[in-house]
Design a protein around this motif. Structure first.
Motif, PDB file in Angstrom:
ATOM      1  N   HIS A  34      -7.372   6.492   9.808  1.00 12.34           N
ATOM      2  CA  HIS A  34      -7.107   5.891   8.556  1.00 12.34           C
ATOM      3  C   HIS A  34      -8.287   5.473   7.688  1.00 12.34           C
ATOM      4  N   GLY A  43       4.629   1.613   4.467  1.00 16.16           N
ATOM      5  CA  GLY A  43       3.981   1.069   3.256  1.00 16.16           C
ATOM      6  C   GLY A  43       5.164   1.300   2.069  1.00 16.16           C
ATOM      7  N   HIS A 100       6.720   4.323  13.384  1.00 20.23           N
ATOM      8  CA  HIS A 100       5.604   4.271  12.499  1.00 20.23           C
ATOM      9  C   HIS A 100       6.545   3.776  11.044  1.00 20.23           C
ATOM     10  N   ASP A 137       1.394   4.693   1.612  1.00 20.46           N
ATOM     11  CA  ASP A 137       1.219   5.565   2.931  1.00 20.46           C
ATOM     12  C   ASP A 137       1.504   7.087   2.567  1.00 20.46           C
ATOM     13  N   ALA A 169      -3.656   4.631   1.424  1.00 19.13           N
ATOM     14  CA  ALA A 169      -3.913   4.676   2.691  1.00 19.13           C
ATOM     15  C   ALA A 169      -3.797   6.163   2.914  1.00 19.13           C
ATOM     16  N   GLY A 191       0.950  -1.215   0.152  1.00 21.25           N
ATOM     17  CA  GLY A 191       0.128   0.008  -0.202  1.00 21.25           C
ATOM     18  C   GLY A 191       0.957   1.384  -0.101  1.00 21.25           C
ATOM     19  N   CYS A 228      -2.803  -1.181  10.593  1.00 18.29           N
ATOM     20  CA  CYS A 228      -1.747  -0.203  11.001  1.00 18.29           C
ATOM     21  C   CYS A 228      -1.589   0.193  12.576  1.00 18.29           C
TER      22      CYS A 228
HETATM   23  O1  PXL Z   1       2.690   0.190   9.142  1.00 20.60           O
HETATM   24  C1  PXL Z   1       1.758  -0.803   8.555  1.00 20.60           C
HETATM   25  C2  PXL Z   1       1.259  -0.098   7.304  1.00 20.60           C
HETATM   26  C3  PXL Z   1       1.524  -0.838   5.896  1.00 20.60           C
HETATM   27  N1  PXL Z   1       1.082  -0.343   5.041  1.00 20.60           N
HETATM   28  C4  PXL Z   1       0.517   0.811   4.736  1.00 20.60           C
HETATM   29  C5  PXL Z   1       0.441   1.555   5.887  1.00 20.60           C
HETATM   30  C6  PXL Z   1       0.619   1.377   7.229  1.00 20.60           C
HETATM   31  C7  PXL Z   1       0.316   1.927   8.463  1.00 20.60           C
HETATM   32  O2  PXL Z   1       0.054   3.042   8.185  1.00 20.60           O
HETATM   33  O3  PXL Z   1      -0.402   2.846   5.673  1.00 20.60           O
HETATM   34  C8  PXL Z   1       0.263   1.530   3.495  1.00 20.60           C
END
Ligand code: PXL
Length: 271
Positions: free
Chosen positions: A50, A17, A211, A11, A40, A9, A110
């Motif tokens: 989120h 991500g 994070h 982020d 996300a 994903g 997350c």
């Molecule tokens: O940390 C896990 C994670 C993984 N991938 C995406 C995220 C998150 C946490 O915010 O947004 C895309």
């Protein structure tokens, strides 16, 4: 140039991500590529709540075709998949393209995000992706979900979970997040290769700015494998990499802060 891919994903805040993955690949001197599974976002008006927007199946397949068929990768990792089709497409491309150096980070939730868990998706990830994984990198929560144990909060439970997860097909299991073990005085992570256990310990860092730590760790393991390191050495180097990164964690705002993976490079440039 050694090429490596993440299926993960985005982020939007940049700390986790695929953004974390690409930064990590760069620090290892690799050429990083990404297939985006979900986007996300976090809402500053609602306590950083989120939202997750899946990328449509056709667009995901097209990215995987670009990355794995059009270019090719020495190694790959997957992170947040978010949909059944993303799990299935990941299985298809990792197996069809025979990516042996595949790291499965079974992202389920997350940190700090109370979004609904999807047990069916976790099950699909276990069935379809564990058998392909050179290394699976669950945290304590994900290790409990994948193993079916009610709780993983002691070293013995970590070992039991690792055995069960290896039994489901992962060639190596690295359970991370042992900083959260009950009564932890060290950050203890555990590697199981199907025969032996190895503990990786580092001092507990007193920081809230973690994070993306899981994403970064699994990306670093994949990067080490892409560089030809044996699993144990790739894990040991990843542990050093994330420890250094977290030592420079910083706040993005009142809610969240990532580590600083570039410290690794500046250590070398400016020592
Ligand atoms: O940390 C896990 C994670 C993984 N991938 C995406 C995220 C998150 C946490 O915010 O947004 C895309």
């Amino acid at each position: 140039m050694i090429k490596i891919a993440t299926i993960a994903g985005s982020d939007a805040s940049g700390g986790a991500g695929l953004e974390a993955d690409l930064k990590t690949f760069e620090e290892y001197g690799l050429y990083g590529m990404a297939a985006v599974t979900v986007i996300a976002t976090m809402d500053p008006d609602h306590n950083w709540a989120h939202s997750v927007f899946p990328v449509e199946e056709k667009a995901l397949r097209s990215q995987l075709e670009t990355v794995f068929t059009g270019v090719g990768a020495a190694a790959a990792k997957s992170g947040m998949l978010g949909t059944f089709y993303a799990v299935e497409l990941t299985r298809e491309y990792i197996s069809r393209r025979q990516i042996r150096q595949y790291v499965l980070d079974p992202v389920m939730v997350c940190k700090g995000a109370g979004e609904a868990l999807n047990p069916e998706l976790n099950q699909a990830m276990a069935e379809k992706l564990l058998p392909l994984a050179e290394v699976a990198t669950p945290n304590l929560f994900e290790a409990a979900q994948l193993s079916g144990l009610a709780d993983v909060s002691t070293l013995d439970e970590m070992k039991e979970a690792a055995r069960i997860i290896a039994g489901k097909g992962a060639r190596n299991v690295f359970i991370k997040g042992g900083a959260k073990l009950s009564g932890a005085v060290q950050a203890v992570d555990l590697l199981y290769d199907g025969k032996n256990f190895e503990l990786f310990e580092s001092p507990l860092l007193k920081t809230s700015w973690t994070h993306g730590a899981g994403c970064t760790t699994s990306a670093a393991i994949a990067a080490g494998l892409a560089r030809g390191l044996p699993v144990k050495d790739a894990v040991a180097l990843a542990k050093k990499f994330i420890t250094r990164s977290l030592s420079g964690g910083f706040a993005l705002n009142q809610w969240v802060g990532p580590g600083n993976p570039s410290l690794w490079r500046s250590d070398r440039l400016y020592q």
